[in-house]
Every structure is written in C-alpha cells, then in structure tokens.
Design an enzyme around this catalytic site. Structure first.
Site, PDB file in Angstrom:
ATOM      1  CD  GLU A  90      30.262  35.108  34.610  1.00  0.00           C
ATOM      2  OE1 GLU A  90      29.053  34.917  34.830  1.00  0.00           O
ATOM      3  OE2 GLU A  90      31.141  34.259  34.859  1.00  0.00           O
ATOM      4  NE  ARG A 133      40.865  28.086  39.249  1.00  0.00           N
ATOM      5  CZ  ARG A 133      39.662  28.374  39.750  1.00  0.00           C
ATOM      6  NH1 ARG A 133      38.607  27.641  39.416  1.00  0.00           N
ATOM      7  NH2 ARG A 133      39.499  29.385  40.569  1.00  0.00           N
ATOM      8  CE  LYS A 164      33.963  36.685  39.444  1.00  0.00           C
ATOM      9  NZ  LYS A 164      33.305  37.544  38.450  1.00  0.00           N
TER      10      LYS A 164
END
Length: 570
Positions: A35, A261, A271
């Site tokens: 994104e 992850r 983020k």
C-alpha cells in the site's frame, strides 16, 4: 524452470515444487502488493525476497502492484520510494508497475454483479452502528435493517454513491454473507466506502473506493497470480478471499499462503508508528539511518546482499518464532562489509601529537592496501608528518595494567608506521590535556624494535593532511526489545536518548572524495557509510553502520560447541 540451489528450503517452496511437479501450474506468478502509504521496512524486505525469490527459482514472474484503495493516505512520493527500494534490493518486476486502481472499473462491475446475484447491498448504518451490529467473537451479529433492499434499489444507490450524491460515511456497500459466522470477516464485510478524495492515479473519477479485502484477491485474479503469499495476520481473511473468488466470474483462482511475519528486537514495523516518529520529527525523515525502513538501512550503510542474506538466515515458517535477535541482522552486514569495505583511518576524538624528533616539513608517503585481502581495491596513500592526531581514548595518564596503548613513558606502534614513545603531556590552564610530545624510533618501520616488545597498535591521521568530517554514531532507536509490547503504554517512552551521537572527526586523505553510499571500515572503530544526502551537498558526513565486534557469531560458535558430541573443554 530454474532452481536457485543457494536458497534455503521452506514450506512454500516445497508446496510450489510439488504443485509444479503434479501439473497444477505451468508457470507461477507471485506479486508484491504494498500500500503506498509509507516507506517499506525490513519486514517488507522479507516479503520482497520471498515473492521475487520464488519467481526467480521456479522461472515465473513477480508483479509489483500498488494496492492503492485509500487515496487520503497515499502519495506519489511513497510510490517512487517503494519502486526504488525493490530495485535497490536487486529485483525487477515483470512488465509494467501495476495498480489496483487499474481495475476499478472491473471491480465496480463485479460489485454490480454481486448485487444482481443477491450477494451485496447498500447499507445506511453509521460506522458505529455497523460495529455494534457485527457482534463479538463470542456473540453473533445481527442483520442490518437495510440488508433486504431490492436489487434495483441497491444498483441505483450504488450508482448515486459513485456519482458523489451522498456524504462520506452516509452509506457503504456490503457483501451479504453470514452475520452469524464465527469468522467476523464474513459478517457482511464492506466492499465500498464513500470518499470524496483526489486519487493519485485516477484523479476525481471516483467518489467511492473499494476495501482492501475486496480489491486484493480480485486484482490477483485479474493478473493471473497463482500464489498470493502474505503474513499470518491475513489467515482469518482467507475465507473471505476465497468467497469473493468463488462468487465472481474471475479469470483464475489464486491460492493464498500465509507465513510468519518478521518481529525484530529493538524495532518497530508499524507504519502508523513509524509515521508518527517522522511527523513528530523524532527522526530525520523516513530514511533516517535509525529507522527500520529499507531506505533508512540503505542510508546507514546496509547493502542489498546483507539484507537478502538476513532474510535467508531467518527463514520462512508458519510458526511465530517470537523476536528475531537484531544481532543476526548486524552479523549479516558485518560479514558483508568485512569482505568488501575499503579500509581507512579516522580519529573520532582528535588528540594532537607532536613528534619532536621529526623535522619541520618532513613528510613520508605510505602506500597501504585498500583492503588487506583484496588486491582489486588498490592502494591508498597515507602521509606521515611531524604533527598527527590520535584518538583521545588511546591515551591514559594513569593506565591500568593491561592498557596496551599510549601512556607517559610508554611505547605504541602507529598503524603502518613507526613505534613512538610518549615523552611529555601538554595541558592547558584548566589542566586539560591538549597535546602530547612524543618521539619516533626510526628503526621500526616495518619491523619490531630491538630488545623490547611493543604490544599496542593505534590508528592516526596526519594533522597537515587530515580531512575534517562529521561522523554520526547511530545506535538502536529504542532501549527495550519490544517497545510496543505494552499496548496501554506510550512506546515513545522507550526512545534511546543516545541513538545518535555526533563527532567532529579527522580522516585520512583518501576519504576526501568519498562518493555517496561508499562504505568503509574505519580501522579499529567500525563500519561506516558516506551519507548520500550530505555528499550531494558537498559535506563530508559518515554514518556508522555497525561496530567491529560480532557478538552474535560468538554466541553461535558457543552454542555449536555445546551441541557438538564428545567435545572437551579446552
């Protein structure tokens, strides 16, 4: 099919190999779908290496696609930075860069298809009401009072939403699945929201934007992606991913595979929190060398090879392995730089030394290897003069027993040069040391002094030819391994006040024209990188990448010795 024999095995590689050998796929297609609402970080690097690496290993393609469904938080600057990061890591995407917004027309047509099939409806509930109606993990949701609108009314309302007739938040389009499902993601998820926002790719064309969950799988299908590889937090979203594919006339059906992850000690990868550090000016932008962003690590001096090596070291599993020791990351870059970084001498805390038996104007020029084991890195010229600088830490007036550096009446060797003896300490009016007077044993160039043993070797720089520079000593940004472990506490409380220390240093002349991102080992000090921004401005600034000591490798050796059968302690 090409096979990278250096790639560590993992369960995804095994699955894909089995599928290819079983005839399920002729060619695999993966994708990296960021994104564009921030810079990529070390966790993204793991995904990049995995997706592009799989495509390379099995002779397939990997797409770079921006899932750009939220224009309010997206910027062209992020798009440009992400493309640069992927290329810097050494990967090239197949074809042109793709955007989810390329498929907005098709996604809208498919939303109409779901309405006609009785599988989507326009809802007038407010966001708070939608949350209330959705239920909890232990209680089922309840249907919206607008759930049974007619096909005609839903199609009309959706079109009017698209045309901008309604305010933001007034209506949404939802899939009609199962409000009692134990998986909350299937309780009539939102497909479209009204957003009167300018989009960086489509301009003012759209007043509604699709949700990530709705966009993601259909974009994969439109691109012919065979394997949608994502992290474990999307595992609960997989039934929804598959529901859309099953209920829409998509051209192909990708498979979603999840992996654990990366959780790196002393590091944040949220983020939102990284953006907060930037917005509060706690760091100097997204590429501050203390940031875990790829661009920040690049500016600090990490190499693409070291990051790829680190991603290979940590592996790919489905198990949450907890925190990865940050020493694994520093080991990867240290190993790379040990083999490839040029050597130079830099004095971080300069202390002047006058060599009293060296004549005024005397100068010798030593030709020294750029790297002790790399002839291809050539030679560098190091001048020796009457006045030099050594590091303050290499001198003590009252040294402890095993201090093998310079002290009054003691000798030490200058690296690549002579043995010197400290004869006199010069102090200012306040009693602070401002210079040393030393003498040179001219019979010690390239050989040991006769009749005595000199253990210490220190680095130095000519005072006449030294290059002034700023050296930035970077350390972990946080003092604790998991700065956001306590969700109720402020992670900013764990900031390391000494994450950046600045020295006004003196370096040898070979550093005068260092190019942006040139990497060096400052002998006896650590590994450093010429700051790419400062170099362009004509300044000499070097960022510390990592120190010389590799504690992780030592621990690994100790563990291996413990596990080795029949090994005696020596």
């Amino acid at each position: 099919m090409t096979t990278d024999t250096t790639s560590a095995p993992n369960f995804i590689r095994h699955q894909i190999r089995d599928e290819i050998e079983g005839g399920r796929d002729d060619k695999i297609v993966t994708r990296f779908p960021p994104e564009p609402n921030g810079f990529l970080h070390i966790g993204h690097a793991k995904s990049i290496c995995l997706n592009f690496g799989l495509a390379e290993q099995f002779g397939g393609d990997c797409h770079l696609r921006f899932d750009d469904t939220n224009p309010a938080k997206e910027e062209q600057a992020y798009i440009d930075a992400i493309k640069a990061d992927v290329e810097w890591l050494g990967f090239q995407w197949a074809g042109e860069v793709r955007f989810a917004s390329d498929y907005f027309d098709q996604l809208y047509a498919w939303a109409q298809h779901l309405i006609r099939e009785g599988k989507a409806y326009v809802d007038d509930l407010s966001p708070d009401q939608i949350r209330e109606y959705r239920g909890t993990l232990t209680e089922p949701g309840k249907p919206s009072p607008y759930r049974e609108r007619s096909v005609e009314e839903n199609l009309d309302l959706l079109e009017r939403m698209r045309d901008g007739e309604f305010d933001e938040g007034a209506k949404v389009l939802r899939a009609k699945i199962d409000m009692a499902s134990p998986n909350i993601n299937l309780r009539d998820p939102i497909l479209y929201r009204i957003r009167h926002a300018q989009h960086h790719q489509t301009g003012d064309k759209w007043k509604i934007y699709p949700s990530y969950d709705y966009t993601h799988g259909q974009s994969d299908a439109l691109e012919g992606v065979t394997h949608s590889i994502c992290t474990l937090e999307f595992e609960d979203h997989r039934p929804l991913y598959e529901w859309f594919l099953a209920n829409l006339p998509v051209p192909c059906v990708p498979r979603q595979i999840e992996f654990a992850r990366l959780n790196l000690a002393y590091t944040l990868t949220s983020k939102r929190k990284l953006k907060l550090l930037v917005d509060k000016q706690i760091v100097d932008g997204w590429d501050d060398p203390r940031m875990p962003t790829i661009s920040g690590m690049r500016r600090r001096g990490y190499t693409p090879a070291s990051i790829r090596k680190f991603c290979e070291m940590i592996g790919v599993t489905r198990a949450d392995g907890g925190l990865v020791d940050i020493a694994m990351l520093t080991h990867a870059i240290r190993s790379d730089l040990e083999d490839n970084a040029r050597r130079a001498m830099v004095v971080l805390k300069p202390l002047k030394v006058v060599l009293t038996n060296v004549p005024e104007g005397h100068e010798e020029l030593y030709e020294v290897p750029g790297h002790p084991a790399r002839d291809d890195l050539g030679l560098r010229k190091v001048p020796f003069t009457r006045e030099i600088f050594i590091d303050h830490d290499d001198f003590m007036e009252e040294p402890p027993k095993k201090f093998f550096r310079l002290a009054p009446g003691k000798e030490v060797r200058l690296r690549n040069s002579y043995v010197i003896r400290c004869d006199e300490v010069i102090k200012d009016a306040a009693g602070e040391i401002e210079a040393l007077h030393c003498s040179v044993d001219f019979d010690t160039l390239g050989k040991n002094p006769e009749g005595r043993k000199v253990k210490g070797v220190i680095h130095w720089v000519s005072a006449d030819h030294g290059v002034p520079m700023e050296v930035r000593l970077y350390d972990n940004l946080f003092l604790v391994e998991q700065p956001d472990k306590d969700k109720d506490a402020d992670f900013l409380e764990h900031l390391n006040p000494e994450s950046l220390m600045v020295c006004q240093a003196i370096g040898e002349p070979s550093l005068a024209d260092a190019t942006p991102e040139a990497r060096f080992q400052f002998e006896r000090v650590g590994y450093f990188c010429a700051d790419r921004h400062a170099c362009r401005d004509g300044k000499r600034v070097f960022n510390r990448t990592v120190g010389l000591k590799d504690t992780w490798a030592k621990v690994q050796r100790q563990e291996a010795q413990k596990q080795a059968p029949g090994q005696k302690k020596g």
